[in-house]
Each structure stands twice: as structure tokens, then as C-alpha cells.
Design a protein around this motif. Structure first.
Motif, PDB file in Angstrom:
ATOM      1  N   SER A   1       0.794  -1.222  -0.165  1.00 51.59           N
ATOM      2  CA  SER A   1      -0.041   0.095   0.077  1.00 51.59           C
ATOM      3  C   SER A   1       0.781   1.332   0.064  1.00 51.59           C
ATOM      4  O   SER A   1       0.430   2.372  -0.480  1.00 51.59           O
ATOM      5  CB  SER A   1      -0.908  -0.136   1.203  1.00 51.59           C
ATOM      6  N   GLY A   2       2.122   1.070   0.258  1.00 54.20           N
ATOM      7  CA  GLY A   2       2.857   2.201   0.398  1.00 54.20           C
ATOM      8  C   GLY A   2       3.235   2.907  -1.047  1.00 54.20           C
ATOM      9  O   GLY A   2       3.565   4.099  -1.477  1.00 54.20           O
ATOM     10  N   VAL A   3       2.612   1.931  -2.240  1.00 54.49           N
ATOM     11  CA  VAL A   3       2.693   2.484  -3.548  1.00 54.49           C
ATOM     12  C   VAL A   3       1.774   3.772  -3.818  1.00 54.49           C
ATOM     13  O   VAL A   3       1.927   4.536  -4.833  1.00 54.49           O
ATOM     14  CB  VAL A   3       2.160   1.473  -4.617  1.00 54.49           C
ATOM     15  N   SER A   4       0.812   4.025  -2.966  1.00 54.11           N
ATOM     16  CA  SER A   4      -0.303   5.019  -2.956  1.00 54.11           C
ATOM     17  C   SER A   4       0.577   6.488  -2.783  1.00 54.11           C
ATOM     18  O   SER A   4       0.127   7.260  -3.363  1.00 54.11           O
ATOM     19  CB  SER A   4      -1.182   5.124  -1.821  1.00 54.11           C
ATOM     20  N   VAL A   5       1.937   6.365  -2.219  1.00 54.01           N
ATOM     21  CA  VAL A   5       2.545   7.854  -2.160  1.00 54.01           C
ATOM     22  C   VAL A   5       3.277   8.164  -3.650  1.00 54.01           C
ATOM     23  O   VAL A   5       3.123   9.441  -4.160  1.00 54.01           O
ATOM     24  CB  VAL A   5       3.759   7.428  -1.212  1.00 54.01           C
ATOM     25  N   ILE A   6       3.613   7.101  -4.535  1.00 52.90           N
ATOM     26  CA  ILE A   6       3.978   7.208  -5.870  1.00 52.90           C
ATOM     27  C   ILE A   6       2.869   7.598  -6.699  1.00 52.90           C
ATOM     28  O   ILE A   6       3.013   8.642  -7.641  1.00 52.90           O
ATOM     29  CB  ILE A   6       4.601   5.967  -6.199  1.00 52.90           C
ATOM     30  N   MET A   7       1.797   7.251  -6.175  1.00 54.84           N
ATOM     31  CA  MET A   7       0.579   7.386  -7.162  1.00 54.84           C
ATOM     32  C   MET A   7       0.094   9.019  -6.997  1.00 54.84           C
ATOM     33  O   MET A   7      -0.121   9.576  -8.070  1.00 54.84           O
ATOM     34  CB  MET A   7      -0.581   6.431  -6.927  1.00 54.84           C
ATOM     35  N   ASP A   8       0.267   9.146  -5.720  1.00 53.76           N
ATOM     36  CA  ASP A   8      -0.090  10.593  -5.445  1.00 53.76           C
ATOM     37  C   ASP A   8       1.022  11.543  -5.930  1.00 53.76           C
ATOM     38  O   ASP A   8       0.777  12.820  -6.379  1.00 53.76           O
ATOM     39  CB  ASP A   8      -0.123  10.897  -3.761  1.00 53.76           C
TER      40      ASP A   8
END
Length: 254
Positions: free
Chosen positions: A76-83
């Protein structure tokens, strides 16, 4: 109040994002069950662990919960990259909220989704003939929360260093699987070679799985307070480190 409101808003956004992807919810529950039923039955029958295959399924049940929390929290840390890619992160950074609060809000949001998945698996413990009481459920929920906070910090820390989803997934492929395999989720950690025991005891998930196994099955290698202390310190350190690194990295990009 502004900091608390910001943390709550980020937490709420992470949970709304999770609930919008129905396939992700179904997969997060079905996949662990497949591990329990297929892997647990097959390997349990082969090694004759405990009393038939069911004994081995019960043994790996806490480990599968740890696996679910691990994959959910770290990925779920990928949400930072998406943001960051869609420009939403810049809008958050200019808001009147500190960067550590941003990390805390994201970590709480990620850990909430991981805890929910872990609790669903606890409710399905009857599948592997594991008794579940209200006390076991509550104590397990506390341990799952601590594990998920620490692993969410790991995911956010990795995302702070990477700018693409490909790079994020590449790093995770070298981190997530070893953490899972060396956690004692699938095999007892006693009687291992000394070099492997060092790797096992350096793994924070080992203590989380051991704590869950202690609470659920009353089988553990270490005392429960030791496991909880290590997992709690791990969660605190990872949140602090990820908040520090995130603040430095994003400040240099502004």
C-alpha cells in the motif's frame, strides 16, 4: 486540531480508496484462504505435522494472517508514488499540516485496511478448526495493528526513495518474500541452523507471528511480552524513520 483533522482526512482517503476496489478486497481474503486450504493440506499431509493436515493448517494460520498484513501494508506504500505522479501529493504538502502528520495519516489508513483483512481471517478460524474467543480476537487485533503500523512504515519508507511503480515493485520483490519466509509463518523456528536463526530473529515479522501463535494457539518460542515489545518498538521506529525520510525527500523536491 488542524493536525488531527489532516491526519483523519488522509486516513479516510486511504480507506475510501481501498473500498472502491472490490476485486482487491475479495483477493485479499481469498488468497490467504487458498494458502491455508491448498498449501496447508498438501504440505501438512506430506510432513505429518501434528495430527494430520489439520494440525499443520492450524500451525500456519497465524503465519497466514501475518502474510496478509505484510503484503497489504507494504504494497500500500505505492499510494505515495501514485499521489506524486498525479500531482495530489503537492496539494497535500502545501496544506497546513506537517509532513510527519501526513505520514502518520497514511500509515494509519494503510494499517486500518490491513487490520480489517486480518480480522476477517480471524473470524474464519473455524475453517482450520481453531477456536476463537472474544479475548483471543481482541488480543490478536492489537498485535495485528502493531504489525501493520510497522510494515506500513516500511512501505512508506521504500516509496519515499522511489519515483516509479516499477522501481517500487522491484525493491519489494527483494524484501517482502524474504520477510515472509523468514518469519516462521510456515515452519517452526526452533532447531534451525545458527546462521538461519540469526536471519529469523532479525526479522520483525517473526515476533508478530510468534505473538499471534501464542495468543491463538498458545504455542510460542518467546514470551508474549517480548514479542509485543519488539513489534511495538519496530512500529514506532519505522513510523519515525519514514516520517523523517519523507520530510527530507519531499522538501528537496519542492
Amino acid at each position: 486540531m488542524a493536525e488531527l483533522e489532516g491526519i483523519y482526512t488522509i486516513w479516510l482517503r486511504e480507506n475510501i480508496r481501498f473500498t472502491r476496489y472490490k476485486s482487491r478486497i475479495v483477493t485479499s481474503v481469498v488468497t490467504p484462504l487458498l494458502w491455508l486450504v491448498i498449501f496447508g493440506t498438501g504440505l501438512g499431509s506430506a510432513v505429518r505435522f501434528g495430527t494430520g493436515a489439520a494440525g499443520y493448517q492450524a500451525f500456519i494460520f497465524p503465519g497466514i494472517i501475518g502474510q496478509t498484513v505484510l503484503f497489504t501494508a507494504v504494497f500500500s506504500g505505492v499510494s505515495v508514488i501514485m499521489d506524486r505522479q498525479y500531482g495530489f501529493l503537492k496539494e497535500i504538502l502545501v496544506a497546513p499540516i506537517s509532513r510527519p502528520s501526513i505520514v502518520l495519516g497514511k500509515a494509519l489508513g494503510i494499517s486500518t485496511t490491513a487490520v480489517i483483512q486480518g480480522l476477517v481471517l480471524l473470524l474464519l478460524s473455524f475453517i482450520v478448526a481453531v477456536p476463537m474467543t472474544p479475548l483471543i480476537f481482541i488480543e490478536s487485533a492489537v498485535v495485528i495493528l502493531l504489525i501493520s503500523l510497522g510494515l506500513a512504515g516500511v512501505g512508506l519508507l521504500i516509496a519515499s526513495f522511489t519515483d516509479s511503480m516499477e522501481g517500487f515493485n522491484l525493491i519489494l520483490s527483494f524484501i517482502v518474500l524474504p520477510i515472509f519466509l523468514l518469519s516462521g509463518a510456515l515452519f517452526p523456528i526452533t532447531g534451525l541452523p545458527s546462521w538461519l536463526q540469526v536471519a529469523v530473529y532479525l526479522n520483525p515479522l517473526t515476533y508478530g507471528v510468534d505473538a499471534l501463535r501464542n495468543i491463538i494457539l498458545h504455542q510460542a518460542v518467546l514470551p508474549l511480552y517480548v514479542d509485543v515489545l519488539v513489534v511495538g518498538l519496530f512500529a514506532l521506529v519505522m513510523i519515525m524513520v519514514s516520517a523523517f525520510v519523507f520530510s527530507k525527500k519531499e522538501q528537496s523536491l519542492m
